[in-house]
Structures are given as structure tokens and as C-alpha cells.
Design an enzyme around this catalytic site. Structure first.
Site, mmCIF file in Angstrom:
data_model
loop_
_atom_site.group_PDB
_atom_site.id
_atom_site.type_symbol
_atom_site.label_atom_id
_atom_site.label_comp_id
_atom_site.label_asym_id
_atom_site.label_seq_id
_atom_site.Cartn_x
_atom_site.Cartn_y
_atom_site.Cartn_z
ATOM 1 N N MET A 30 0.600 -18.936 5.230
ATOM 2 C CA MET A 30 0.628 -20.400 5.093
ATOM 3 C C MET A 30 0.631 -20.762 3.602
ATOM 4 O O MET A 30 0.347 -21.905 3.238
ATOM 5 C CB MET A 30 -0.572 -21.028 5.804
ATOM 6 C CG MET A 30 -0.522 -20.783 7.310
ATOM 7 S SD MET A 30 -1.388 -22.013 8.275
ATOM 8 C CE MET A 30 -3.050 -21.839 7.658
ATOM 9 N N GLY A 31 0.938 -19.778 2.748
ATOM 10 C CA GLY A 31 1.041 -20.055 1.318
ATOM 11 C C GLY A 31 -0.293 -20.124 0.616
ATOM 12 O O GLY A 31 -1.313 -19.699 1.142
ATOM 13 N N TYR A 32 -0.255 -20.664 -0.613
ATOM 14 C CA TYR A 32 -1.393 -20.656 -1.523
ATOM 15 C C TYR A 32 -1.902 -19.220 -1.635
ATOM 16 O O TYR A 32 -3.067 -18.908 -1.374
ATOM 17 C CB TYR A 32 -2.500 -21.620 -1.068
ATOM 18 C CG TYR A 32 -3.170 -22.270 -2.264
ATOM 19 C CD1 TYR A 32 -2.496 -23.226 -3.019
ATOM 20 C CD2 TYR A 32 -4.440 -21.893 -2.680
ATOM 21 C CE1 TYR A 32 -3.067 -23.794 -4.138
ATOM 22 C CE2 TYR A 32 -5.020 -22.465 -3.805
ATOM 23 C CZ TYR A 32 -4.325 -23.418 -4.525
ATOM 24 O OH TYR A 32 -4.898 -23.971 -5.644
ATOM 25 N N HIS A 37 -3.071 -11.801 0.344
ATOM 26 C CA HIS A 37 -1.646 -11.830 0.722
ATOM 27 C C HIS A 37 -0.863 -10.781 -0.077
ATOM 28 O O HIS A 37 0.028 -10.122 0.443
ATOM 29 C CB HIS A 37 -1.036 -13.203 0.428
ATOM 30 C CG HIS A 37 -1.664 -14.330 1.177
ATOM 31 N ND1 HIS A 37 -2.441 -15.279 0.572
ATOM 32 C CD2 HIS A 37 -1.631 -14.666 2.497
ATOM 33 C CE1 HIS A 37 -2.851 -16.164 1.462
ATOM 34 N NE2 HIS A 37 -2.382 -15.808 2.641
ATOM 35 N N GLN A 61 -1.411 -25.353 14.626
ATOM 36 C CA GLN A 61 -2.595 -24.495 14.763
ATOM 37 C C GLN A 61 -3.852 -25.156 14.198
ATOM 38 O O GLN A 61 -4.913 -24.556 14.168
ATOM 39 C CB GLN A 61 -2.359 -23.118 14.139
ATOM 40 C CG GLN A 61 -2.271 -23.083 12.619
ATOM 41 C CD GLN A 61 -1.907 -21.700 12.103
ATOM 42 O OE1 GLN A 61 -0.779 -21.251 12.237
ATOM 43 N NE2 GLN A 61 -2.870 -21.013 11.518
ATOM 44 N N SER A 186 -7.647 -18.807 1.081
ATOM 45 C CA SER A 186 -7.094 -20.010 0.437
ATOM 46 C C SER A 186 -8.121 -21.135 0.493
ATOM 47 O O SER A 186 -8.140 -22.023 -0.354
ATOM 48 C CB SER A 186 -5.810 -20.440 1.143
ATOM 49 O OG SER A 186 -4.924 -19.353 1.226
#
Ligand code: PAF
Length: 285
Positions: A30-32, A37, A61, A186
């Protein structure tokens, strides 16, 4: 590195790689992006010829009172990290590309999703399973990489892949922690300085639970009580749950030496202020 928001373009690119006989690794996110990651991307890089990463904050979600709107986003920084690691493709769709206005098909599961995070986030795993199966259709990779920090999610995805006969190998990767023990997330960016310090109670409480197991304790109730005692001493912490389950099917277990595949998941979720953090360890024997 290709950055695409298009399902069609992304699918065609991955299919082209597969046609050339290349092995494709996929890291859904979901990035950041943080070092957790990064470790998934590095594992994917080592084991495959091409690496695709998806960056998509998946609205379905999140529950109605959760942090979808405030979830941190920074595509520029994420793309720079992906570039450094040697990622070949970032799939970064708009929500409208993923979900038509009349979208109404979901992937759901009877077991595994009802315990732990499923209790306080009843629609969460349906949203995760739905988006992950869509992503697996868009990016038909050979392997997909998930962190053990979301241990229940990892178990759910593995089960979904088995149950739906999906042609992809799921690789679980270890939790990456800050030097002081806080699991990378995150959501750590939400914490004030004082909360950041208080958040250390998660890894500290789990370490106490693990110590008790190492000293020979096998009763889940006593191990959970030991972890809860540590959490209760931190004024800023409000435990959501402390649970011990069989990692094979995420069902509660009383005697931790009775797990089906010899793997027990000890998992906690704790609010630090308004931020809900999770952490866990897996006991194997
Ligand atoms: O773990 C996450 O970041 C998300 O749940 C996932 C797997 C990317 C699905 O949105």
C-alpha cells in the site's frame, strides 16, 4: 523502471516477460515503503528475473472508522526506493481503475479470518483477499512476497491460493524491526515522540512471552497473561487482543505443543493513543 496505472498495460508487460521465459516476483504493497517492504523486494529480486511492485491503498480493506483517508502516501519517495532496489515495474492504479462503480464481486473465507484482527476488523480480510486476487490476475507472477508482520494476512493468502488453486507461490519473509525492537510499519509515522517510546511495549511484551515458552511453559493462557501484564504497565497502551493460535488454521490453542504443523502464532494488537499496531512471533518446534 515502468510506472503504470493501467491494468491492461501492466498485464501485457508481465505476460510479455512470461512469454520470454522470465520468472516474475511480485510484492503487493500500500506504499509508504520502508525497510520491511525493501526486504520483500530484495528477496523477490534475488529469486526472480523481473520484479513488479503494486502501490495501492485499497479502500475496501478499511472499515468506516479506520484510517483510509489519512493513510500515508508518497509515490515519489516510493518510486526512488523501488528504483534503488532494481524493481522493474510499479503498478499504481487509481481506485476507479480497480473498482468500477458497480463493483460487487468479493473473495471471502469462512475460516482463518474470524479470529485475531478479524474480530475488530470484520470486513478487513474480505477486502485484502479481493484486492490480492485481483492483483494476482493483473500481475500473473510466479511468486508473491508477504511479510510475517501481518502473519494472519500471510496465512489467509496462503489458504486462499490453495483453496482457489491459484498458480502462484507465496513466500513469507521475516519481520524487520527498528534497532530498539519496534516492528517497521507505515503506521509508525502516526506516533508522537512519547507514543513512539510507549510502542516499544509491543516487542517487549512478546519477548517476555517468548522467554516464558523457552523456560518450558506450554499453557497458552499463562503465556497470554504474562504478555498482557507487560502491556498493562504501559499507560499509553490499550490492548485490542493478545492471542495464541495454531498458525496452520488460525484457531485458538490451549496447549502450544499441540499445533497441527508444529507452528504456533502468538499475536497482539495494541492501540497506542489512536494508532493500532500489531506484532507477533511464530513458535516452531
Ligand atoms: O499488507 C498490505 O500492505 C496490504 O494488505 C496488501 C497485501 C498490499 C493488500 O492491500
Amino acid at each position: 523502471m515502468i510506472i503504470s496505472g493501467s491494468i491492461k498495460e501492466t498485464r501485457e508487460q508481465v505476460k510479455e516477460w512470461k512469454k520470454q521465459g522470465l520468472r516474475v516476483g511480485f510484492v503487493p504493497t500500500m506504499g509508504y515503503l520502508h525497510e520491511g517492504h525493501q526486504s520483500l523486494m530484495e528477496a523477490a529480486k534475488k529469486e526472480n528475473d523481473k520484479v513488479a511492485v503494486s502501490i495501492f491503498v485499497n479502500p475496501i480493506q478499511f472499515g468506516p472508522n479506520e484510517d483510509f483517508a489519512s493513510y500515508p502516501r508518497d509515490l515519489e519517495k516510493d518510486a526512488a526506493l523501488c528504483e534503488r532496489v532494481g524493481v522493474d515495474l510499479i503498478f499504481h492504479p487509481e481506485a476507479s481503475e480497480m473498482y468500477d462503480e458497480d463493483f460487487c464481486t468479493y473473495v471471502d473465507m469462512d475460516g482463518l479470518t474470524k479470529e485475531l484482527c478479524g474480530k475488530s476488523r470484520p470486513t478487513h480480510f474480505r477486502g485484502v483477499q479481493t484486492v490480492v486476487s485481483k492483483l494476482f490476475h493483473i500481475i500473473p507472477a510466479d511468486r508473491a512476497y508477504f511479510g510475517q508482520k501481518d502473519a494472519q494476512q500471510l496465512a489467509v493468502i496462503r489458504k486462499m491460493v490453495r483453496d482457489m488453486s491459484m498458480d502462484i507461490e507465496i513466500i513469507g519473509c521475516p519481520i524487520v524491526r527498528e534497532e530498539d525492537g519496534l516492528a517497521k510499519s507505515s503506521r509508525n509515522t502516526y506516533l508522537s515522540e512519547e507514543e513512539r517510546r510507549a510502542a516499544l511495549v509491543l516487542s517487549r511484551s512478546l519477548a517476555e512471552g517468548k522467554k516464558l515458552i523457552q523456560s518450558g511453559e506450554r499453557d497458552a493462557g499463562r503465556i497470554k497473561a504474562c504478555i498482557m501484564d507487560v502491556l498493562k504497565k504501559e499507560a499509553l497502551a490499550r490492548p485490542d487482543y493478545v492471542e495464541i493460535v495454531d498458525f496452520a488454521d488460525i484457531t485458538p490453542i490451549e496447549d502450544i505443543s499441540a499445533a497441527k504443523n508444529g507452528e504456533v502464532l502468538c499475536a497482539i494488537a495494541v492501540y497506542i493513543g489512536k494508532t493500532r499496531l500489531i506484532d507477533n512471533f511464530i513458535w516452531k518446534y
